[in-house]
Design a protein around this motif. Sequence first.
Motif, PDB file in Angstrom:
ATOM      1  N   MET A   1      -7.103  -7.705   9.662  1.00 39.61           N
ATOM      2  CA  MET A   1      -6.110  -8.458   8.910  1.00 39.61           C
ATOM      3  C   MET A   1      -4.951  -8.906   9.791  1.00 39.61           C
ATOM      4  O   MET A   1      -4.516  -8.214  10.702  1.00 39.61           O
ATOM      5  CB  MET A   1      -5.645  -7.640   7.717  1.00 39.61           C
TER       6      MET A   1
ATOM      7  N   HIS B   1      -5.257   1.939   9.022  1.00 44.00           N
ATOM      8  CA  HIS B   1      -5.203   0.628   9.674  1.00 44.00           C
ATOM      9  C   HIS B   1      -6.045  -0.372   8.895  1.00 44.00           C
ATOM     10  O   HIS B   1      -7.140  -0.055   8.464  1.00 44.00           O
ATOM     11  CB  HIS B   1      -5.724   0.771  11.111  1.00 44.00           C
ATOM     12  N   TRP B   2      -5.521  -1.595   8.732  1.00 48.09           N
ATOM     13  CA  TRP B   2      -6.196  -2.653   7.960  1.00 48.09           C
ATOM     14  C   TRP B   2      -6.942  -3.524   8.970  1.00 48.09           C
ATOM     15  O   TRP B   2      -6.410  -4.504   9.467  1.00 48.09           O
ATOM     16  CB  TRP B   2      -5.167  -3.426   7.124  1.00 48.09           C
ATOM     17  N   HIS B   3      -8.158  -3.151   9.262  1.00 48.90           N
ATOM     18  CA  HIS B   3      -8.935  -3.760  10.343  1.00 48.90           C
ATOM     19  C   HIS B   3      -9.309  -5.207  10.009  1.00 48.90           C
ATOM     20  O   HIS B   3      -9.941  -5.469   9.007  1.00 48.90           O
ATOM     21  CB  HIS B   3     -10.198  -2.910  10.588  1.00 48.90           C
TER      22      HIS B   3
ATOM     23  N   MET C   1       0.859  -1.184   0.000  1.00 49.55           N
ATOM     24  CA  MET C   1       0.000   0.000   0.000  1.00 49.55           C
ATOM     25  C   MET C   1       0.893   1.231   0.000  1.00 49.55           C
ATOM     26  O   MET C   1       1.741   1.372   0.882  1.00 49.55           O
ATOM     27  CB  MET C   1      -0.835   0.038   1.287  1.00 49.55           C
TER      28      MET C   1
ATOM     29  N   ASP D   1       0.609  -2.607  10.366  1.00 48.79           N
ATOM     30  CA  ASP D   1      -0.777  -2.612  10.837  1.00 48.79           C
ATOM     31  C   ASP D   1      -1.495  -1.274  10.661  1.00 48.79           C
ATOM     32  O   ASP D   1      -2.717  -1.221  10.557  1.00 48.79           O
ATOM     33  CB  ASP D   1      -0.759  -3.008  12.320  1.00 48.79           C
TER      34      ASP D   1
ATOM     35  N   TRP E   1     -11.817  -4.031   6.460  1.00 51.53           N
ATOM     36  CA  TRP E   1     -11.940  -2.599   6.143  1.00 51.53           C
ATOM     37  C   TRP E   1     -10.728  -1.844   6.615  1.00 51.53           C
ATOM     38  O   TRP E   1      -9.871  -2.416   7.303  1.00 51.53           O
ATOM     39  CB  TRP E   1     -13.255  -2.026   6.673  1.00 51.53           C
ATOM     40  N   TYR E   2     -10.596  -0.628   6.175  1.00 47.73           N
ATOM     41  CA  TYR E   2      -9.458   0.191   6.588  1.00 47.73           C
ATOM     42  C   TYR E   2      -9.978   1.535   7.059  1.00 47.73           C
ATOM     43  O   TYR E   2     -11.005   2.021   6.604  1.00 47.73           O
ATOM     44  CB  TYR E   2      -8.437   0.336   5.454  1.00 47.73           C
TER      45      TYR E   2
ATOM     46  N   ILE F   1     -12.251  -3.696   2.237  1.00 52.19           N
ATOM     47  CA  ILE F   1     -11.299  -4.615   1.608  1.00 52.19           C
ATOM     48  C   ILE F   1     -12.045  -5.921   1.332  1.00 52.19           C
ATOM     49  O   ILE F   1     -12.669  -6.476   2.238  1.00 52.19           O
ATOM     50  CB  ILE F   1     -10.089  -4.899   2.530  1.00 52.19           C
TER      51      ILE F   1
END
Length: 500
Positions: free
Chosen positions: A121, A117-119, A104, A128, A155-156, A176
Amino acid sequence: MISRRAALAGLVVGSAGLASAGLFSNSFVRRAIFGGPVFAAMAKPLAIPDGLAGEVRDGVRTYDLSLQRGRSTFFDGVETPTIGINGPYLGPTLKMRAGETVRMNVTNGVGEPSTLHWHGMHLPASADGGPHQIIGDGETWSPQFEVKQRASMFWYHSHMVPRTGPQVYQGLAGMIYVDDDETDRLDLPSEYGVDDIPLVLQDRLFTNSGNLFYSTSMPTRMMGMRGDVMLVNGTANPYFEARTGKLRLRILNGSNARFYKIGFADGRTFQQIGTDGGLLERPYQTSFITLSPGERAQIVVDVDDGRPALLRSFELSGTGLGGGGMMGGMMGDNLTFDLLDIRPDAGRARSAQIPNRLINLVRPDPAQAVGTRRFVMQMGMGGMMGGGGFTINGKSMDTARIDQTVRVGTKEIWQIENPSVMPHPFHIHDVQFRILDRNGSPPAPGEIGLKDTVVINANETVRLLLEFADYADPDSPYMYHCHILEHEDAGMMGQFVVTA
Ligand code: C2O
Ligand code: CU
Ligand code: CU
């Protein structure tokens, strides 16, 4: 065409609606400050966020994401300043496959520090996007990680302590989609935006000039920031024309603080097929699901008979998630209002049956855990009086303090206790966990699957089984916290590291 009315934009229905709206704390605050009318939205087609597959460069799927300020039109003729990712409000749906490596490139152009933040994952803590991976204004942050997930919707969002609440409120969030072979074989509705629809639920307050209104008052901190206008994917008063007999809805509660009890106005049943981090083993037929902030569910609704399907949020009383009493009234938990008007198209195509068996999940075995850790979520008098008081295990968040150290390659039981007066959604980074029990009873059928966020009702103790499969790094912590963003910003959060 703008129509202005003195109440909830025509979105609230039922007898509880208008009368309670005045009790609804933030809207009361809003009216006390601004007086006058709120905006009403004419019905509009539901916005579908762009799907973004990125670009494969040297075997790495790469996404260019730019956090930016812009203007959004939620009501005809009214412009609202907002923040989005590659657009004015919310961001694209990132499409990726399990097993691939993604990168990313996140560029921050919002004029203040932020994070992404990639919630949900499972990834190295340094990738993170939590409060330690701050992206300064004008800077670019480029984490890279392998997608180690079952197929689901993640989600992010911004995680910029203590500005997560206001940044997400202005639009810093997106979805996501992770696919995998196991799910592809099932022939579930999967045409994005046609029969596979992401729905981000967000409630918002607007000032009379059409700006988003965010309050930092103490009652707002306590109850969390709630609004009186419902946005779905950033659309107020949306409808969707169904071109197929079955629709798969991937629903994210992307609200700062509001809980939803979701069903259909005509009481029809539907099939829940997934939880936060993956599919259920088999579809679960139900007429309601509840979602606390941060939680997701996948459902399939049948509109083959041509009857319109009105997706609605029902009052929460009786769910344990709010409702009764003055507190429930002030939080607007006794309101019933519409989310999405689904209109079956006359020429709709028939869809395949949903299989009875979806995927296999191992049964969570508490005997495999190396131990139990306790977490007590509290809102003390300090919180009410304006001091700290939003704590886990008696401590407010301190980014310089590591609260827990876990061993890589182990499983643990985390026991979450809520002696406070309201429910809190407990979220843990890095892992997809399983719920062992709630006050000693097995979890409900709709929460048997993979979870990263779980409601802990008032006076409840919930036990979770977690696995810390890899990514030892003593220097980079992961977070666990209440996902009511105002509670999180006020300190109801802690940090853990995974060590070798
Ligand atoms: Cu959705 Cu720690 O966040
Ligand atoms: Cu998270
Ligand atoms: Cu909370």
